[in-house]
Design a protein around this motif. Structure first.
Motif, PDB file in Angstrom:
ATOM      1  N   SER A   1     -66.185  10.236  -6.031  1.00  0.00           N
ATOM      2  CA  SER A   1     -67.188  11.132  -5.438  1.00  0.00           C
ATOM      3  C   SER A   1     -68.560  10.891  -6.055  1.00  0.00           C
ATOM      4  O   SER A   1     -69.577  10.936  -5.368  1.00  0.00           O
TER       5      SER A   1
ATOM      6  N   ASN B   1     -69.233  19.249 -10.686  1.00  0.00           N
ATOM      7  CA  ASN B   1     -68.644  18.051 -10.082  1.00  0.00           C
ATOM      8  C   ASN B   1     -67.142  18.239  -9.895  1.00  0.00           C
ATOM      9  O   ASN B   1     -66.583  19.271 -10.274  1.00  0.00           O
ATOM     10  N   ILE B   2     -66.502  17.248  -9.315  1.00  0.00           N
ATOM     11  CA  ILE B   2     -65.062  17.320  -9.044  1.00  0.00           C
ATOM     12  C   ILE B   2     -64.269  17.413 -10.349  1.00  0.00           C
ATOM     13  O   ILE B   2     -63.255  18.114 -10.423  1.00  0.00           O
TER      14      ILE B   2
END
Length: 159
Positions: free
Chosen positions: A18, A132-133
């Motif tokens: 990502s 973030n992921i």
């Protein structure tokens, strides 16, 4: 331990994939902001050299190595904890947590800071923070570990 390793690998790959897609391919590091589905989902570039919400920022060199060491220590402890427990759901939760933590460690090693880009707001509340992921994996894995840590055992009445 296979489920643990698979969960950690998938979380790490999702996080780093990502970041490559959004930060580099979409050019967020130069554009700094991309509205995806405003206000629900926006990409806002942030380089976090501290802990969550910028805590310890301003001391990037000291914080960088300290946070890397702490994250790796936590990864070792969580791995040991999950292995000792042995239940599949604990392996999954621990793997997700460790994969997310290693994603952020990788960022600190490569960039000197963690690449944050997800920004979500809703219902008139403007969220100024980005994440973030990997952060999702760390928090989700930690919450799952806490919830599942003590399995329900049949109560025994003693007289």
């Amino acid at each position: 331990m296979r489920l643990f390793a698979l969960a950690a690998f998938v979380m790490f790959a999702l996080d780093q994939g990502s970041k490559v897609a959004v930060v580099h391919w979409l050019g967020l590091k130069h554009r700094l902001a991309i509205d995806v589905v405003p206000p629900l989902l926006n990409f806002r570039m942030g380089w976090n050299d501290g802990i969550n919400f910028g805590l310890l920022s301003g001391h990037p060199v000291a914080a960088r190595w300290l946070l890397i060491a702490v994250a790796l220590g936590i990864c070792v402890w969580v791995t040991w904890f999950a292995k000792a427990d042995g239940r599949p759901r604990m392996m999954l939760a621990a793997g997700v947590l460790v994969g997310g933590a290693l994603g952020n460690v990788f960022d600190r090693l490569i960039y000197g800071a963690v690449a944050d880009f997800l920004n979500m707001s809703c219902c008139g509340i403007n969220n100024p923070f980005a994440f973030n992921i990997a952060d999702v994996g760390v928090f989700g894995g930690a919450i799952a570990l806490v919830i599942w840590a003590n399995p329900e055992t049949p109560s025994k009445k003693t007289r």
